[in-house]
Design a protein around this motif. Structure first.
Motif, PDB file in Angstrom:
ATOM      1  N   THR A  57       0.834  -1.206   0.000  1.00 42.04           N
ATOM      2  CA  THR A  57       0.000   0.000   0.000  1.00 42.04           C
ATOM      3  C   THR A  57       0.870   1.257   0.000  1.00 42.04           C
ATOM      4  OG1 THR A  57      -1.563  -1.231   1.336  1.00 42.04           O
ATOM      5  CG2 THR A  57      -1.915   1.109   1.150  1.00 42.04           C
ATOM      6  N   LYS A  58       1.886   1.273   0.844  1.00 43.50           N
ATOM      7  CA  LYS A  58       2.751   2.460   0.892  1.00 43.50           C
ATOM      8  C   LYS A  58       3.473   2.633  -0.436  1.00 43.50           C
ATOM      9  CE  LYS A  58       3.462   2.583   5.803  1.00 43.50           C
ATOM     10  NZ  LYS A  58       4.305   2.337   6.957  1.00 43.50           N
ATOM     11  N   TYR A  59       3.971   1.540  -1.004  1.00 41.89           N
ATOM     12  CA  TYR A  59       4.674   1.623  -2.274  1.00 41.89           C
ATOM     13  C   TYR A  59       3.763   2.147  -3.365  1.00 41.89           C
ATOM     14  CZ  TYR A  59       7.594   0.190  -6.164  1.00 41.89           C
ATOM     15  OH  TYR A  59       8.360   0.187  -7.290  1.00 41.89           O
ATOM     16  N   PHE A  60       2.507   1.639  -3.398  1.00 40.64           N
ATOM     17  CA  PHE A  60       1.567   2.059  -4.430  1.00 40.64           C
ATOM     18  C   PHE A  60       1.282   3.558  -4.354  1.00 40.64           C
ATOM     19  CE2 PHE A  60      -1.866   2.104  -7.256  1.00 40.64           C
ATOM     20  CZ  PHE A  60      -2.909   2.793  -6.680  1.00 40.64           C
ATOM     21  N   LEU A  61       1.017   4.069  -3.141  1.00 43.90           N
ATOM     22  CA  LEU A  61       0.681   5.485  -3.012  1.00 43.90           C
ATOM     23  C   LEU A  61       1.842   6.372  -3.442  1.00 43.90           C
ATOM     24  CD1 LEU A  61      -1.290   5.569   0.315  1.00 43.90           C
ATOM     25  CD2 LEU A  61      -2.141   6.039  -1.950  1.00 43.90           C
ATOM     26  N   ILE A  62       3.058   6.007  -2.998  1.00 47.91           N
ATOM     27  CA  ILE A  62       4.226   6.824  -3.338  1.00 47.91           C
ATOM     28  C   ILE A  62       4.449   6.823  -4.842  1.00 47.91           C
ATOM     29  CG2 ILE A  62       6.726   6.926  -3.112  1.00 47.91           C
ATOM     30  CD1 ILE A  62       5.545   7.796  -0.625  1.00 47.91           C
ATOM     31  N   GLN A  63       4.456   5.623  -5.462  1.00 49.99           N
ATOM     32  CA  GLN A  63       4.800   5.544  -6.879  1.00 49.99           C
ATOM     33  C   GLN A  63       3.728   6.186  -7.743  1.00 49.99           C
ATOM     34  OE1 GLN A  63       7.758   3.843  -8.135  1.00 49.99           O
ATOM     35  NE2 GLN A  63       8.328   4.186  -6.025  1.00 49.99           N
ATOM     36  N   SER A  64       2.451   6.050  -7.362  1.00 54.11           N
ATOM     37  CA  SER A  64       1.404   6.689  -8.166  1.00 54.11           C
ATOM     38  C   SER A  64       1.486   8.197  -8.082  1.00 54.11           C
ATOM     39  CB  SER A  64       0.028   6.243  -7.680  1.00 54.11           C
ATOM     40  OG  SER A  64      -0.018   4.884  -7.544  1.00 54.11           O
ATOM     41  N   ALA A  65       1.745   8.724  -6.870  1.00 51.96           N
ATOM     42  CA  ALA A  65       1.864  10.178  -6.745  1.00 51.96           C
ATOM     43  C   ALA A  65       3.035  10.687  -7.581  1.00 51.96           C
ATOM     44  CB  ALA A  65       2.037  10.557  -5.275  1.00 51.96           C
ATOM     45  N   ALA A  66       4.166   9.963  -7.529  1.00 53.52           N
ATOM     46  CA  ALA A  66       5.330  10.406  -8.291  1.00 53.52           C
ATOM     47  C   ALA A  66       5.065  10.331  -9.791  1.00 53.52           C
ATOM     48  CB  ALA A  66       6.548   9.548  -7.931  1.00 53.52           C
ATOM     49  N   ALA A  67       4.417   9.254 -10.260  1.00 55.91           N
ATOM     50  CA  ALA A  67       4.153   9.114 -11.692  1.00 55.91           C
ATOM     51  C   ALA A  67       3.172  10.171 -12.165  1.00 55.91           C
ATOM     52  CB  ALA A  67       3.618   7.714 -11.991  1.00 55.91           C
ATOM     53  N   ALA A  68       2.161  10.495 -11.335  1.00 56.63           N
ATOM     54  CA  ALA A  68       1.208  11.542 -11.729  1.00 56.63           C
ATOM     55  C   ALA A  68       1.910  12.897 -11.799  1.00 56.63           C
ATOM     56  CB  ALA A  68       0.049  11.593 -10.741  1.00 56.63           C
ATOM     57  N   THR A  69       2.861  13.143 -10.874  1.00 56.87           N
ATOM     58  CA  THR A  69       3.603  14.414 -10.919  1.00 56.87           C
ATOM     59  C   THR A  69       4.472  14.490 -12.161  1.00 56.87           C
ATOM     60  OG1 THR A  69       3.652  14.304  -8.535  1.00 56.87           O
ATOM     61  CG2 THR A  69       5.000  15.967  -9.548  1.00 56.87           C
ATOM     62  N   ILE A  70       5.065  13.347 -12.571  1.00 61.87           N
ATOM     63  CA  ILE A  70       5.854  13.345 -13.798  1.00 61.87           C
ATOM     64  C   ILE A  70       4.976  13.716 -14.982  1.00 61.87           C
ATOM     65  CG2 ILE A  70       7.109  11.855 -15.399  1.00 61.87           C
ATOM     66  CD1 ILE A  70       8.113  10.316 -13.029  1.00 61.87           C
ATOM     67  N   LEU A  71       3.778  13.133 -15.023  1.00 66.82           N
ATOM     68  CA  LEU A  71       2.900  13.418 -16.154  1.00 66.82           C
ATOM     69  C   LEU A  71       2.409  14.857 -16.119  1.00 66.82           C
ATOM     70  CD1 LEU A  71       1.902  11.931 -18.525  1.00 66.82           C
ATOM     71  CD2 LEU A  71      -0.135  11.321 -17.270  1.00 66.82           C
ATOM     72  N   PHE A  72       2.143  15.384 -14.928  1.00 66.06           N
ATOM     73  CA  PHE A  72       1.720  16.781 -14.817  1.00 66.06           C
ATOM     74  C   PHE A  72       2.828  17.721 -15.273  1.00 66.06           C
ATOM     75  CE2 PHE A  72      -0.274  20.512 -13.536  1.00 66.06           C
ATOM     76  CZ  PHE A  72       0.593  21.263 -12.776  1.00 66.06           C
ATOM     77  N   ALA A  73       4.066  17.438 -14.858  1.00 64.80           N
ATOM     78  CA  ALA A  73       5.174  18.314 -15.256  1.00 64.80           C
ATOM     79  C   ALA A  73       5.382  18.251 -16.765  1.00 64.80           C
ATOM     80  CB  ALA A  73       6.456  17.910 -14.537  1.00 64.80           C
ATOM     81  N   SER A  74       5.265  17.047 -17.360  1.00 64.70           N
ATOM     82  CA  SER A  74       5.468  16.968 -18.800  1.00 64.70           C
ATOM     83  C   SER A  74       4.310  17.602 -19.555  1.00 64.70           C
ATOM     84  CB  SER A  74       5.667  15.520 -19.233  1.00 64.70           C
ATOM     85  OG  SER A  74       4.645  14.725 -18.751  1.00 64.70           O
ATOM     86  N   SER A  75       3.093  17.555 -19.019  1.00 60.69           N
ATOM     87  CA  SER A  75       2.001  18.241 -19.711  1.00 60.69           C
ATOM     88  C   SER A  75       2.131  19.754 -19.543  1.00 60.69           C
ATOM     89  CB  SER A  75       0.641  17.743 -19.227  1.00 60.69           C
ATOM     90  OG  SER A  75       0.335  18.241 -17.963  1.00 60.69           O
ATOM     91  N   THR A  76       2.686  20.215 -18.407  1.00 61.95           N
ATOM     92  CA  THR A  76       2.995  21.650 -18.272  1.00 61.95           C
ATOM     93  C   THR A  76       4.004  22.077 -19.318  1.00 61.95           C
ATOM     94  OG1 THR A  76       2.648  21.448 -15.912  1.00 61.95           O
ATOM     95  CG2 THR A  76       3.769  23.417 -16.673  1.00 61.95           C
ATOM     96  N   ASN A  77       5.035  21.239 -19.520  1.00 60.26           N
ATOM     97  CA  ASN A  77       6.026  21.544 -20.552  1.00 60.26           C
ATOM     98  C   ASN A  77       5.404  21.527 -21.933  1.00 60.26           C
ATOM     99  OD1 ASN A  77       8.708  21.959 -21.536  1.00 60.26           O
ATOM    100  ND2 ASN A  77       8.614  19.870 -22.264  1.00 60.26           N
ATOM    101  N   ALA A  78       4.417  20.624 -22.159  1.00 60.35           N
ATOM    102  CA  ALA A  78       3.735  20.586 -23.451  1.00 60.35           C
ATOM    103  C   ALA A  78       2.909  21.838 -23.661  1.00 60.35           C
ATOM    104  CB  ALA A  78       2.864  19.336 -23.539  1.00 60.35           C
ATOM    105  N   TRP A  79       2.259  22.344 -22.601  1.00 66.38           N
ATOM    106  CA  TRP A  79       1.530  23.607 -22.701  1.00 66.38           C
ATOM    107  C   TRP A  79       2.470  24.761 -23.009  1.00 66.38           C
ATOM    108  CZ3 TRP A  79      -3.572  25.101 -22.427  1.00 66.38           C
ATOM    109  CH2 TRP A  79      -4.489  24.106 -22.162  1.00 66.38           C
TER     110      TRP A  79
END
Lengths: 350, 98
Positions: A57-79
């Motif tokens: 559970t701890k691993y899942f929450l950490i990795q999902s938050a990090a992966a979502a932040t990666i996608l948010f940062a790359s979509s910010t760069n795309a904007w």
């Protein structure tokens, strides 16, 4: 576990890292990271006991938050710049966000708090996969983005080395010790990344070999605790003789092969006029060396006529395939004399 | 920064803060994670519309598929945690401290 399910999960793990390695688009890289996370979750929770489920559970929450932040940062760069290419991130804000999110995925300090607890809750094989294979895909992404703020990378590396060294000092559980050693080694890899990505790759390769050897040794000795290492002389004397060498190689002592990345990293830092960083790095290696030496002490110096720390075990025949352990231990002890050959193989590649 | 960009950036940060500072239940953390994924889906759709580019039209669907898988994995872990620990309260997740 059902062999069909196990083969699907292992193939998913392999595919996830391969997809991230082969990607030039951020969404595809994110997909590879998500596949890795999803494939390892059943492997973590397969034993269904509370510690494994908590770690998953701890691993899942950490990795999902990090992966979502990666996608948010790359979509910010795309904007901001209109394209999704991995190597062409132009704006500094997405670069910093992606670096921090990838360091959360890897377990770099100051974002390392989840790693000891998660590794503690897993069995040794899954902990091995977590510590070695799951580090490859985020590093493939980190090596490709050009750092906008050198202070961030250097300070992530320095804090990781110090946090990994100090954090591992007062533990008796071997998996937590290995988790803190992973944090410290990741710090060494980060500190040289902006100057020479091939040295980072070399340090990562040596870390994978040595950590594989450590996890497989503890799996053969069936010990997750420093006290249970005390009876390893009764189970396999040869492993008891070689495991201290492997642990000192993790600590970075010459003439063992763990010295090679540390030496080259300090040389590169000195060439780049970062003498203070090199000094702090070399001194923080002493902290990690202390807890590796403590594990060596428990392995070798607690036999008769001293008091025994462990209970005499049943001497059953071990069914573990010994080839990976033999290969990785030999490589982690003996690679330093052929270091020019290793450098000629790895340095032109990156 | 345009208004659209500001809107989805701030909503993403709100959900991220909700994920970090969740108090009692694991389910609220999973909800914030789903909200983050939904905001990313909307931002990918809007990116194609505002830049008038159709080359990446399949992107939002791919993101939606993967975020659905991730949500189901999170819910499976919630059920597993309810089986082993009894509840989904976060104070119960303290077995691995020592």
């Amino acid at each position: 576990m059902n062999p069909y399910v196990l083969s699907i999960l292992l193939m998913g793990l392999g595919l996830g890292t391969t997809v991230t390695f082969a990607s030039s688009h951020w969404l595809l890289a994110w997909m590879g990271l998500e596949m890795n996370t999803l494939a390892i979750l059943p492997l973590m929770a397969q034993h269904h006991h509370p510690r494994a489920v908590e770690a998953a559970t701890k691993y899942f929450l950490i990795q999902s938050a990090a992966a979502a932040t990666i996608l948010f940062a790359s979509s910010t760069n795309a904007w901001l710049s209109g394209q999704w290419d991995i190597q062409h991130i132009t704006h500094p804000l997405p670069t910093v966000m992606i670096t921090i999110a990838l360091s959360l995925k890897l377990g770099l300090a100051p974002l390392h708090a989840w790693l000891p607890e998660v590794v503690q809750g897993l069995d040794l094989t899954t902990g091995l996969v977590l510590s070695t294979w799951q580090k490859l895909a985020p590093f493939a992404l980190l090596l490709q983005i050009s750092p906008e703020i050198p202070l961030l990378i250097t300070s992530l590396g320095l804090i990781s080395m110090l946090a990994g060294g100090w954090g591992g000092l007062n533990h008796t559980q071997l998996r937590k010790v290995l988790a803190y050693s992973s944090v410290a080694h990741l710090g060494w890899m980060m500190v040289v990344m902006q100057f020479s990505t091939s040295l980072t790759a070399l340090a990562l390769l040596m870390y994978v070999i040595m950590t594989t050897s450590a996890f497989l040794t503890f799996k053969l000795l069936k010990s997750t605790d420093m006290n249970s290492l005390a009876m390893s002389w009764a189970k396999t004397p040869s492993v008891t003789a070689l495991a201290p060498m492997m642990l000192l190689s993790l600590g970075g002592l010459p003439p063992l092969s763990g010295f090679l990345p540390k030496w080259l990293i300090i040389q590169e830092l000195t060439k780049q006029e970062l003498g203070l960083v090199a000094t702090v790095a070399a001194l923080s290696a002493l902290l990690s060396l202390f807890f590796y030496l403590r594990v060596c002490y428990c392995l070798t110096f607690t036999s008769s006529p001293n008091n025994l720390a462990g209970v005499a075990p049943w001497r059953l025949e071990s069914k573990q395939i010994s080839l990976p352990l033999a290969t990785s231990t030999s490589l982690s002890i003996l690679l330093l004399p052929i270091s020019p050959a290793i450098l000629s193989l790895t340095l032109p590649l990156f | 920064m345009t208004l659209t960009h500001y809107a989805f950036s701030s909503s993403y940060f709100m959900s991220f803060l909700g994920l970090i500072f969740y108090r009692k239940h694991l389910l609220s953390a999973l909800l914030c994670l789903e909200a983050m994924m939904l905001i990313l889906f909307i931002s990918l759709c809007l990116w194609g519309l505002i830049l008038a580019s159709t080359v990446f039209s399949a992107g939002p669907m791919i993101l939606l598929a993967f975020s659905a898988c991730e949500a189901s994995a999170g819910l499976a872990l919630l059920v597993a945690m309810a089986r082993t620990h009894g509840t989904d309260r976060l104070k119960n997740l303290s077995l691995l401290r020592c």
